[in-house]
Design an enzyme around this catalytic site. Sequence first.
Site, PDB file in Angstrom:
ATOM      1  N   GLU A  75      37.175  38.295  47.699  1.00 47.85           N
ATOM      2  CA  GLU A  75      38.547  38.780  47.639  1.00 47.85           C
ATOM      3  C   GLU A  75      39.225  38.621  48.995  1.00 47.85           C
ATOM      4  O   GLU A  75      40.388  38.225  49.080  1.00 47.85           O
ATOM      5  CB  GLU A  75      38.559  40.254  47.201  1.00 47.85           C
ATOM      6  CG  GLU A  75      39.949  40.769  46.903  1.00 47.85           C
ATOM      7  CD  GLU A  75      39.946  42.069  46.108  1.00 47.85           C
ATOM      8  OE1 GLU A  75      38.879  42.702  45.973  1.00 47.85           O
ATOM      9  OE2 GLU A  75      41.028  42.449  45.642  1.00 47.85           O
ATOM     10  N   PHE A  98      33.714  40.383  35.407  1.00 47.79           N
ATOM     11  CA  PHE A  98      32.415  39.786  35.176  1.00 47.79           C
ATOM     12  C   PHE A  98      32.574  38.543  34.341  1.00 47.79           C
ATOM     13  O   PHE A  98      33.315  38.555  33.386  1.00 47.79           O
ATOM     14  CB  PHE A  98      31.601  40.797  34.362  1.00 47.79           C
ATOM     15  CG  PHE A  98      30.317  41.126  35.011  1.00 47.79           C
ATOM     16  CD1 PHE A  98      29.133  40.912  34.364  1.00 47.79           C
ATOM     17  CD2 PHE A  98      30.304  41.650  36.286  1.00 47.79           C
ATOM     18  CE1 PHE A  98      27.938  41.232  34.975  1.00 47.79           C
ATOM     19  CE2 PHE A  98      29.119  41.959  36.904  1.00 47.79           C
ATOM     20  CZ  PHE A  98      27.930  41.747  36.237  1.00 47.79           C
TER      21      PHE A  98
END
Lengths: 431, 187, 427
Positions: free
Chosen positions: A332, A417
């Site tokens: 991120e 996920f």
Amino acid sequence: MSREFPKRRVVVTGYGMITPLGKNTEETFRSASQGLSGIDYITSFDTKGLPCQIGGQVQDRWLDEIRDPVAQRYYKFSARGLRLIRAATLEATEQAQTDKIAARERIGVSLGYHADNPTIEDLVFLHRFYNGNGSWDMKGLLQAGGYSYLNFLRRKPDVVTSMLSILSNCKGPNLSIVSACAAGSQAIGEAYRMLQEGKADVMIAGGCDTTLNFVGFIGFVLIKALSERYTTPEKASRPFDRKRNGFVMSEGAGTIIIEELEHARSRGVPVYGEILGYASSADAYRITDTHPKGLGAILAIRGALEDAGISSEDVDYINAHGTSTVQNDLTETVAIKEVFGERAGSIPVSSNKSMLGHTIGAAGAIECILTLAGMNQSTILPTINYEFPDPKCDLDYVPNVARTQEHRIAISNSFGFGGQNACLCIGKFDG
Amino acid sequence: MSQNFITEATVFEEVKKATAETLNIDKDSIKPESSLIKDLGAESLDFLDINYRLEQAFGIKMARHFILEHIEEMFGEGSAIDANSQITDKAVSLLQFRMGESFPELRPAMDMDEVPALVTVQSLTRGVLDILDSLPEKCSACGNSAWQSENSLRIKCGSCEEYAAFTNGDDLIKAWLTKVQEEKKIF
Amino acid sequence: MSLTDNRVVITGAGIVCSLGIGREEVWNALLSGKTGISSIRGFDASGFDCTYAAQAKYLNPRDLGIHPRDSRIMDAHSYMLMKCAHDAFSQAGLDKASTRKEDIGFFAGMGMVDYKAEDLLPSVLKSLHSSGSLNYDMFYRDGYRDIYPLWPLSMLNNISFCQVAISLDMRGENTVFSPHADSGAQAVTEGVQTLLYGTARAVLAGGVSEKISPFSLARGLLSGILNTSKNVTEPACRPFAADRNGTVPGEGCGVLTLESYKSAVERGMQCLASVTGYSFAFESDGKFSGPAARALGNAMQGALNSAGLKPSDIDLIIAHGDGTMSGDKNEILAIHEIFADCIDKVNVFSSKGALGHLLAGAPVVDIILGISMLESGMVPPTITSSPDTSILFNLVRKPLRMNLQKILINCQSCEGQAASIIIEAVR
């Protein structure tokens, strides 16, 4: 690529949540601004001997306190998720006064949710009917009362969405989204699109998850996704910190009411914020590992900004996905740097998961609301447990203490996920 | 106690088999020094799978945490990984001591993320053998010393038929670290 | 909002079901009146009150080029989705196109995923006291280590979806819905809207059923919609029949490639059909057996409105027609109401008599069958028995040659969602 129809403005007219930190938005936000943690030792099932024994639980008494005679009769045979989302939705719909709207077929529901898991008792009961090699004595199971395990009202992901539609009397589009950790954001994004397309006037959007039971928990323990090294439960979720070692599982629900601006104006209801844009993307890389260069995340963030028609220069705050896993937080950070360039180091980035843990399908919704609330109160919530800086994660994560700062445009990331990503661009509403 | 029921060659074959089946590669292409990540292309999920197969095959519990994490827990923050996420000199010398052979990649200031690539088929085999060598003298169920081999992969009590219970991989690492610290006082 | 100006067209269609793999095989079987419904095979279903299903042929992951590392967390539904997605992708020439990966979107409706419960049981078995009760201490401490660690991934609803995205390297807009028929319709309509919105250049949109197993069957039985009559005479699933008695589960998957008409022409791709209208409505019938007639009617009317069409413009309705008492009854009422002015000219077909109920796969498979109908000008026979006497429309029970330009496809979910989609021939 050009758009086929003019963009409508989509605003937020109500919101609600129930989380480990509070029974409604105000409580959660207040505790979060004080940097409190909702993580503790799990009490709802025995965790002795498990390498991870902590999580964020919603207090049962908050649920019991809610007077909800209409929904009461459904609770006994449906999932805990329904109670959570109902609590969050009651707060939101009351604020938005959606009950006063006459055209019920123009109100839809869009939720992220992954359904219930079998309990230990279910498993112990089940094994008596297993003959080995994939064959089951199903007749015996059904006769012996296998109903509770098979109860489709607990295990189907769309049950909560449908039940909520029934309880809230909504007859418009009905979406059940199962994209793991990105589900809450995608549910809001899809609802936002519904409004853009004129398929509904109002959408109830959000997410909930109650994977904090033995089987759901074990699943993540087995793939080593949860934090197993912590000095105290509150310190386990430490996004972007060098000592982070996995996420902390939590349960919760968040709901927002969104509608087209003119529709809100005609109803004379207050507006609490605006959804400026949305985008989703896929890593298309690996099932559990994130793309090392954050390509999917970059696509989603850029896409949301493009959809909102704003430049990266205008973003004042980033509500991170920030799960406290080694991989996500690094990816991120890489993605943020790539999108925001030199500015990246001066945009505050914080993770609500440091205090709430990971509520899976609810996360995107809860974080969207906290971002909005933060903008309205000029408060940027902190990332707590930030003690040991990681040289590879060197942005301003608003460490430990909330900050008073006016901010008007934010993005909220959710990376799921499997590699599904979503990003919402959220704005302060001025009229 | 050291055991002779299951040989190193057997363990090595089983590790190769588990690796080959998980990664769907030719067993014969696997060498003892093959790095699971660098040479054989394993990802994080594959480690879980391979470990599981070995656990089921031998009736053991492999370590869930890497030795660096154990060092950090036992000897304090920064003992194995420094503020720059690099391996400390002390951790490097400890790892070299444990791994027995010299690893050219294993060097001070090595980035923490590069360490999993050091896991080889040989080091996995070593890990399984260490666990098997924790075979207790007496069976915990009946108290007798009557171990027997079963199918060349399992050890069973000849008296009461219970399978042997070994120390789990994480506890073994901790015990080893304690012993080495007492002897060498690295930290 | 009219969809007609920048039409969204279908340029690829992958299908797998009990009647075969690929559109040609399935179409030929359907046209010749074959049914895919038979006694359940693969496990002993004799203890169940419903022993019929339309099971798809098993797809071997090796034949699909799926690496065993991926297939270890996949099952029948994943293989079907993978196969249909690959077929739709290559038919539309996307494997050779210069379209950027981030401009390819992917939407799917996923049927319920039943992980193998037996994967969880070893830990229970090893933690039992000799008396048979569970030793909780042992179970919590060690027992869970005997569960295959990748099991949780086979349980997550979106994993098969992500595996397809990885396999075809599709990085654009995406969402995955679950688990009923409406979720397949949502996937298609979200795909259409994403193209119109301008955030993708091509979209794969599909729906896949559950894999039929003891658990999915038991769950179906508990939902009350399956045909559980003793001594079932075939056909086991009888859409709109007077003596209908419930539906039958089916396995199947359909995936479409969607893009703008302009893009299809530029790339030299054949346009199989265009998606010109759709609508959704929700209202439970109170019994969790389906949407109220009013919701079904609203969905159909909404679809007509969005396509700018009158009821009499529709040449054929591919109904949801699942053979349940109330589901069919409500759909009959809704069709009668919306098509009142031309009811005696309305032709209706249902695929469920031949393919069973494919849940999330149903609307996409029906759209693909619709494509073959538009191409050939033929409507296959609906496998059923004598129609309900209340029916005023023409239920197609023999192969029918007719002028087909516009087809309306209906689907519904048990909880009360209704959806209608209109496809048209592209000239």
